[in-house]
Structure formats: structure tokens, C-alpha cells
Scaffold this active site. Structure first.
Site, PDB file in Angstrom:
ATOM      1  N   ASP A  82     -10.790  -2.324  -6.358  1.00 43.86           N
ATOM      2  CA  ASP A  82     -10.390  -1.934  -4.997  1.00 43.86           C
ATOM      3  C   ASP A  82     -11.809  -1.803  -4.139  1.00 43.86           C
ATOM      4  O   ASP A  82     -12.022  -0.950  -3.508  1.00 43.86           O
ATOM      5  CB  ASP A  82      -9.864  -0.352  -4.959  1.00 43.86           C
ATOM      6  CG  ASP A  82      -9.221  -0.229  -3.794  1.00 43.86           C
ATOM      7  OD1 ASP A  82      -8.803  -1.123  -2.888  1.00 43.86           O
ATOM      8  OD2 ASP A  82      -8.660   0.985  -3.746  1.00 43.86           O
TER       9      ASP A  82
ATOM     10  N   HIS B 162       0.750  -1.282  -0.036  1.00 46.11           N
ATOM     11  CA  HIS B 162       0.007   0.025   0.021  1.00 46.11           C
ATOM     12  C   HIS B 162       1.021   1.186   0.208  1.00 46.11           C
ATOM     13  O   HIS B 162       1.524   1.468   1.111  1.00 46.11           O
ATOM     14  CB  HIS B 162      -0.948   0.255   1.292  1.00 46.11           C
ATOM     15  CG  HIS B 162      -1.768   1.234   1.522  1.00 46.11           C
ATOM     16  ND1 HIS B 162      -2.774   1.442   0.847  1.00 46.11           N
ATOM     17  CD2 HIS B 162      -1.661   2.340   2.445  1.00 46.11           C
ATOM     18  CE1 HIS B 162      -3.291   2.728   1.184  1.00 46.11           C
ATOM     19  NE2 HIS B 162      -2.770   3.063   2.192  1.00 46.11           N
TER      20      HIS B 162
ATOM     21  N   HIS C 226      -3.235  -0.143  -5.783  1.00 52.80           N
ATOM     22  CA  HIS C 226      -3.997   1.115  -6.001  1.00 52.80           C
ATOM     23  C   HIS C 226      -3.429   2.541  -6.058  1.00 52.80           C
ATOM     24  O   HIS C 226      -3.361   3.483  -5.367  1.00 52.80           O
ATOM     25  CB  HIS C 226      -5.184   1.349  -5.183  1.00 52.80           C
ATOM     26  CG  HIS C 226      -5.069   1.152  -3.416  1.00 52.80           C
ATOM     27  ND1 HIS C 226      -5.991   0.690  -2.873  1.00 52.80           N
ATOM     28  CD2 HIS C 226      -3.889   1.301  -3.020  1.00 52.80           C
ATOM     29  CE1 HIS C 226      -5.475   0.612  -1.610  1.00 52.80           C
ATOM     30  NE2 HIS C 226      -4.321   0.889  -1.682  1.00 52.80           N
TER      31      HIS C 226
END
Lengths: 318, 440
Positions: B310, B184, B237
Site C-alpha cells: 500500500d 476500496h 487493503h
């Protein structure tokens, strides 16, 4: 876009039902409130306020954050117009704030509240409440977002002393980044064609704040030069523990308001402070008590402005 | 007696083989038999015919970043309701994040999730394994055992591997199993308690900001970590122009990093949060318009390897809170294809490239398809002969409107409420059986 998330209008105006912020308000919406507040100030002085105006209306002061001054000011404002004013201080654990908020909204609807004055530690909390309650919501300070009645009372105070607002140069000094008072004042003053300067150390006044249509200064010497109004903000103690400034004495040395710095402003410039003050941290004690200081009058205008706001927002239901 | 289905009158698009032509597809006993069929006379006796009426038939979509409420948050979503949303969006395989409660840090949990996805009516599940025990950022999880149980990659979900030493260990150890680590990309100490992109909008709303540089700083550090260790790293993401810029440069230098992005980052910008609109709260937060445009460019030039929804189901109570306290995330399964196709309709991507980002490319990243696929993996994201007939039939030009409250599945927290999209799924098949759309 989302129906689920759109509330009523934020502002006064034909369809506006709440006062959630100054941002987006036009001078034509601001000035009538200031006019009304001035007349309420005179009536308050002569103790002849219209005590039947809000008779039978319920005003609830819903304070999720401690406040004595603002809450008392709203309470007096409501009482001077004859409303039934109830204070609710909501003790809260940090975890369940949100749940409390919407549960409270349901409760208030059941109580048939007319006007709801809300203070909350979270930006946007009054806006969220406004979607859920039937009452008109007045934001009495939310997080670091806005404190609209403070900006309005500052504007009345300035106008009474200097005769106008437009065209003035106003310095707002201190912890702007974390100040809802500063944001509301910035929006109001820029909307009314003032030149606004923000003054403070770069950790509390980031240069990017210039995007709000203001000048950013990192020294009092340049920031206060020839200004008409000096607005000081309270320095929160957390700013020191958070490492944003090293110490109170260093802060006063470079950003405290003393006579020498005040002399850089225009002769007779107003000194303002939303209170409560840290004497000797952001403002020298004798300045706070000097002839140039209008700090006490700000408190008086606070009640008058809140009367004006309660009056205006209850008109749709009277 | 074998069961056969023939898809007639379809535009076959298979990005894994570069295929894009009018044709027909034969499915027998749940497997793809082939697309190079003779004419109608070659239709087997008793075969069911699906007339596509010219619509596109492509592999079922492979969504490589999905949160499901199971285990632990069944009030948000179950595998059953997520499957409804997925199938309605043409998605037949989802890679599920390990951040449930409990975290997926035990081989038995991996097997449990996989077996849930093997039920005929449910979307196929490729579980991620926790990278650290409990996804808490401490000790490494059992990467080897989890891999063996079927975990496709390793991550702590939306919690960054903050410690540089921890990332070095993870990348080094994972190489023993050729395991993919998914980061992340957000420097947590810089992000702090922020909940919106630092800038004028956050300033006006009085919301604590996260600088866009928080992403770039983490990506830059981790690229260096990959160089140092030789591991394989994927950034989940990505949301900033600076971030994809660093990844583009690293790829040019031959460093083994990959990335995906999600529809909200190339279709929305920070203004979607408007007046504290929590349904547009994401982690990482929605970015500025220039970042959105940079992501579109990175989709077009291939820097971004995959588009994932997501998907993050949330209950209304998770969202009806002051902005900073509201839960981040939005549903995305049902809107994944439609929002991705906006980049086809605006000319950013060709149709086959857009579908590649949703099918074979994530499948290859997850090691289930292609030359480097793990032995025994169920090959998805392709129309290759002999692979399971997971299929999506859609009309790329048919418009529909996203309406929160009326989306398939349980969770309704879409950031795209009210949005008109072009690209409607007409039918979805898993193992050759129709799981969405009217039966032909």
C-alpha cells in the site's frame, strides 16, 4: 516513535512549555493555576496587576477562526501583565490553511514571539505549530479537540462559589460531540474527581462518550437530577442544517434549560455557559440572568485564568 | 556466449511449488534454469557464483498495491526512486494504482508505465487500469482496450465505487474480458469527512471518526453484487475484523471474492496516531487492536490472499498539516518484507506461507502466473524453470532499524519510524542481474 513528529511536552510541568490541552494534566498541575488565577482576579478588581511582569514580552494572538470574546480576554490578560500584545487575524481560504500555518510559524519565529495564543478550526493545529515555533503555545480552541483555558476558568468559577471541585456532580448539556469546551471540561472535572454527566440528544451525545469516564443521559430530567453545576453549551446552527437535530424549537422543548428543569438540580446549583448564548434555544432568558447564573463571572475569571497561564508559561524565559 | 549465475548455499523457498530446502539455483541468460542441480561439479564453466551463506533465496516479491508519483507527482517519487526502494525491500514487481495525474484510463498510458518498468534498472510494473474514466466514479473506462494494453486489474484506487448500480455495471461488463475489479471497501457517505477510526481515541483528539462498519457495509453489499453478477472482485487493503469475517464466509460459500491487506493494518493500531501524528494517517484509517488481531487470524487461516505494501509516497508538505487536512498514506516498499516477517517471528505464519502472500499469491491474483495466467504474461513470483530470474536473497533473522530520512528511495513518510525489524534483504536480482546489494 517518530522524532519528526514529537513536539515538546503538551502540558505544564517540569519540561512542559505549552498549554495544548487539559487531557493528561494532573490536579497538582491544575490547582496552582487556579490559585494564581484567583489572586489575579482580586488584583484585577482592585486594578493593581503587576504590569511589569511581562514587560518586553510579546504575546501574539493568532486567530485563524473568528473570535471576539476569547481574543479580547487574552489581550486584556496580556496587557494587565504589561506584555506587548499583537492581534493577528488570519484570513484564510479553506484550501491553504495548512500552508499558511507553517509559513506563519516561520514568520513568528523571526519576530521573536514569546507567547503564542492560537485558535484554529482544525483539531491538532496548535500542536503542529508548537513543534515549529520557539514561543510557548497556548491553545485557545482547536477544532473539536480542546479549549483548555475555558475549562480552567470554569473550574475557578466553580471553586469560588462552591468552595471545592472534587466530589461535585456536574452536568454538561448540549452539543458535546462537537464541543472542544466540553472535552476540556470533561478532562479537567474527571481529573479533579467530579462526577460528570453529559446530557443531550443521542446525535450530539453518543453513548460511546461514556468511555471518557462520564455518565451519558439523553433526557434533561435524569441528567440534571441533584447536580451541583449545570453547564450549558452553545448550539451551533450548522447542527440543524447537518440534520443532527430537526429544529431549534424541538431542541429547546427537550434540551433547553428552563426553570422547571433547573429545579431538579440541587438548590442553589450554578448555571454556566461559555457564551455566546442563544437565548431561547439552549437556555431560557430569565435563567441566564438569574441569581444562580454565574455566566458574567465566567467572563471575569477568563481574564484572570489567562493571566495565570501567561504568567506560568513565561516563567521559563523570564 | 550465455551468462550463468549459480546461487550456492541458499535455503530455496518457492511457495508456488511448495519448495523449502537447502540447495542451489542456476540462472542462465536471465531465466531460471533449475534448482535440481547436481553438485558443484555441475557448475557451468565461467558461471558467476553467489554464496548465499545459508540465507533464504525466494522469488522477487510481487507488491500488488503501490502508488508511484509518476505521472503527475514526481516531487513525491519517480519510477527511478521507487525502484531503489523496491529493490532494497526485495520487491521486483509492483502493481501500480491508476490514480496518478492523469489517471491511467488510456491504453497508451498503460503501455507507457509498462515500458518504464522494462528498463533493466527499474522495478517491473504491472499497471492497474482505471475502472472509471479519470477514476472519477462516473462512466466506465475502456476495460477491454486497457486489458489488451496490459492492465492487470481495474480500480479507482482509494476512491470506493460508491454507487451500487455502478458496481453492478462494472462487475458485469468486466466479465467479457475476465477482468478483476478492485474495490476500496469503505462506504463513503458513512465515512464522510472522517480521518480516524470512530472510537475513544478519535473522540479525545476531536477528530471526525469513520465507523469500522463503513468497511463491512461496503463488503457485504459487494459480496451480494458478485453473487448477482458472477464477476470477480478483490477488496484492497482490508482493515477490520468484521470485513475479513464477511469475506471468510463468502469464500466458504464459493463466491469469487479475494482480498489483500497492508502491513500497517496487521502491525499497527490506531494508537499510532498518538498526538495527531500524520505519518500514521491512512485511508482506511488505522483500526482498533481487536481488528489488528482479527487480521492476523485472517492471515493465518488464508482468508487474506495477499499482503501488499500500500506504498503511498508523500512529501513532508503533504504531511505537515493539521491531521484532518494531511494526506493519507505511507511508504512501504522497503519495509514490506520486514514487517510481514514479524508475523513469521511471532508464529502467526510459517515462513513459506508469509512469502506466498508476497510472491505467488498476488501474482496469481493479477493473472501473470499460474494456470489461469494471461498468454504472454511475464511470469513472476515463482522459481519455476524458464521464468525470469527475479530473486530476493534475505536473512530472516538479521535485525535492522527503520529510520525515516534514511530509507532507500526518495519518499520517507514511513509509519514505522524507529521500529526494529527482523528480516533483512541481502540482495535482489531482476532478470538475473543484481539490482540491490553488494555484488558477490
Amino acid at each position: 516513535m517518530a522524532e519528526a513528529q514529537s513536539g515538546g511536552s503538551r502540558y505544564f510541568g517540569p519540561s512542559g512549555r505549552h498549554l495544548l490541552g487539559i487531557q493528561g494534566m494532573h490536579p497538582s498541575q491544575i490547582e496552582p493555576i487556579l490559585d494564581l488565577a484567583e489572586s489575579y482576579a482580586l488584583m484585577s478588581r482592585s486594578r493593581k496587576t503587576p504590569r511589569d511582569l511581562l514587560r518586553g514580552r510579546t504575546v501574539i494572538n493568532l486567530f485563524f477562526e473568528d473570535s471576539t470574546r476569547t481574543r479580547t480576554s487574552f489581550e486584556l490578560a496580556g496587557k494587565r501583565l504589561g506584555a506587548d500584545v499583537v492581534n493577528m487575524s488570519v484570513a484564510q481560504s479553506s484550501v491553504n490553511k495548512g500552508e499558511t500555518l507553517l509559513d506563519t510559524a516561520t514568520t513568528l519565529n523571526a519576530m521573536r514571539t514569546d507567547l503564542l495564543v492560537v485558535r484554529h478550526s482544525q483539531s491538532g493545529a496548535p500542536a503542529l505549530l508548537a513543534q515549529k515555533v520557539d514561543a510557548a503555545v497556548i491553545n485557545a480552541g482547536d477544532g473539536t479537540h480542546e479549549h483548555p483555558t475555558q475549562a480552567l476558568l470554569d473550574a475557578v468559577t466553580i471553586r469560588r462559589h462552591l468552595g471545592r471541585i472534587d466530589g461535585l456532580t456536574v452536568a454538561i448539556c448540549g452539543d458535546i460531540a462537537h464541543s472542544r469546551v466540553a472535552r476540556s471540561n470533561i478532562h479537567l472535572l474527571t481529573s479533579m474527581a467530579c462526577r460528570v454527566r453529559l446530557v443531550g440528544p443521542p446525535t450530539l451525545v453518543p453513548r460511546s462518550m461514556a468511555s471518557l469516564g462520564v455518565e451519558v443521559h439523553h433526557t434533561m430530567e435524569t441528567g440534571l437530577k441533584d447536580v451541583d453545576v449545570v453547564m450549558m453549551l452553545r448550539l451551533q446552527k450548522e447542527r440543524m442544517s447537518g440534520g443532527l437535530i430537526p429544529s431549534a424549537r424541538e431542541y429547546f422543548r427537550y434540551y433547553g434549560l428552563d426553570q422547571r428543569r433547573l429545579d431538579l438540580a440541587k438548590p442553589g446549583a450554578l448555571v454556566m455557559h461559555p457564551g455566546p448564548m442563544n437565548r431561547g434555544v439552549e437556555i431560557a432568558s430569565h435563567i441566564a440572568d438569574s441569581d444562580q447564573s454565574v455566566i458574567r463571572e465566567q467572563v471575569e475569571m477568563g481574564v484572570a485564568v489567562r493571566m495565570a497561564v501567561l504568567d506560568r508559561l513565561s516563567r521559563g524565559t523570564r | 556466449m550465455s551468462t550463468c549465475t549459480v546461487f550456492e548455499n541458499v535455503r530455496l523457498i518457492d511457495p508456488s511449488g511448495g519448495l523449502d530446502r537447502q540447495g542451489r539455483l542456476l540462472v542462465r541468460d536471465g531465466l531460471i534454469v533449475g534448482s535440481d542441480l547436481p553438485g558443484a561439479e555441475g557448475t557451468p564453466d565461467g558461471a558467476a557464483i553467489v554464496d548465499g551463506q545459508g540465507a533464504v533465496l525466494c522469488p522477487g516479491l510481487v507488491d500488488m498495491r503501490v502508488e508511484i508519483g509518476e505521472p503527475g507527482h514526481e516531487y513525491r517519487e519517480t519510477v527511478k526512486s521507487a525502484s531503489r526502494a523496491a529493490f532494497a525491500g526485495g520487491v521486483t514487481t509492483v502493481a501500480v494504482l491508476p490514480t496518478g495525474s492523469p489517471a491511467i484510463d488510456d491504453p497508451a498510458m498503460v503501455r507507457m508505465l509498462r515500458s518504464r518498468g522494462e528498463e533493466p534498472d527499474y522495478v517491473s510494473i504491472l499497471p492497474y487500469g482505471a475502472l472509471t474514466k479519470g477514476c472519477q466514479g462516473g462512466e466506465l473506462a475502456e476495460i477491454g482496450l486497457l486489458s489488451e494494453a496490459g492492465a492487470v486489474a481495474f480500480t479507482d484506487g482509494a476512491r470506493a465505487i460508491a454507487s451500487a448500480r455502478q458496481m453492478k455495471l462494472a462487475l458485469t461488463y468486466a466479465q467479457a474480458f475476465d477482468a478483476l475489479v478492485v474495490q476500496h471497501p469503505e462506504e463513503p457517505t458513512l465515512a464522510g469527512s472522517g480521518c480516524a477510526t470512530e472510537g475513544e481515541l478519535a473522540l479525545r483528539l476531536g477528530l471526525p471518526g469513520i465507523p469500522t462498519a463503513a468497511e463491512a457495509i461496503m463488503i457485504a453489499r459487494d459480496i451480494r453484487m458478485v453473487e448477482m453478477t458472477g464477476g470477480r472482485l478483490h477488496f484492497g487493503h482490508v482493515s477490520t475484523g468484521e470485513g475479513v469475517g464477511l469475506i471468510r464466509q463468502a469464500k466458504a460459500r464459493g463466491i469469487r471474492v479475494t482480498c489483500d491487506t497492508a502491513p500497517q493494518y496487521f502491525d499497527l493500531n490506531e494508537t499510532a496516531i498518538g498526538d495527531f501524528r500524520t505519518y500514521a494517517k491512512f485511508s482506511p484509517p488505522l483500526r482498533r487492536e481487536e481488528d489488528r488481531l482479527a487480521l492476523c487470524a485472517a492471515l493465518a487461516d488464508g482468508t487474506i490472499d495477499a499482503i501488499a505494501s500500500d506504498h503511498a509516497p508523500r512529501d513532508a508538505d503533504d504531511k505537515r498539516l493539521p491531521f484532518a487536512q494531511a494526506s493519507a498514506g505511507g511508504t512501504g516498499l522497503a519495509t514490506l518484507l520486514g514487517v510481514t516477517l514479524t508475523r513469521y517471528h511471532d508464529g502467526t505464519l510459517s515462513l513459506i506461507d508469509a512469502l506466498g502472500l508476497l510472491t505467488c499469491k498476488p501474482a496469481v491474483l493479477l493473472g501473470v502466473t499460474g494456470a489461469a495466467a494471461r498468454p504472454g504474461a511475464r511470469s513472476v513470483g515463482t522459481l519455476a524453470t524458464g521464468t525470469p530470474a527475479d530473486l530476493c536473497l534475505f536473512n530472516p533473522d538479521r535485525a535492522w532499524q527503520v529510520v525515516a530520512g534514511e530509507l532507500p528511495g526518495h519518499a520517507q513518510n514511513t509509519p514505522f519510524d524507529g521500529r526494529a525489524l527482523e528480516g533483512k534483504v541481502l540482495g535482489t536480482w531482476k532478470n538475473g542481474l543484481r539490482v540491490f546489494g553488494a555484488t558477490a
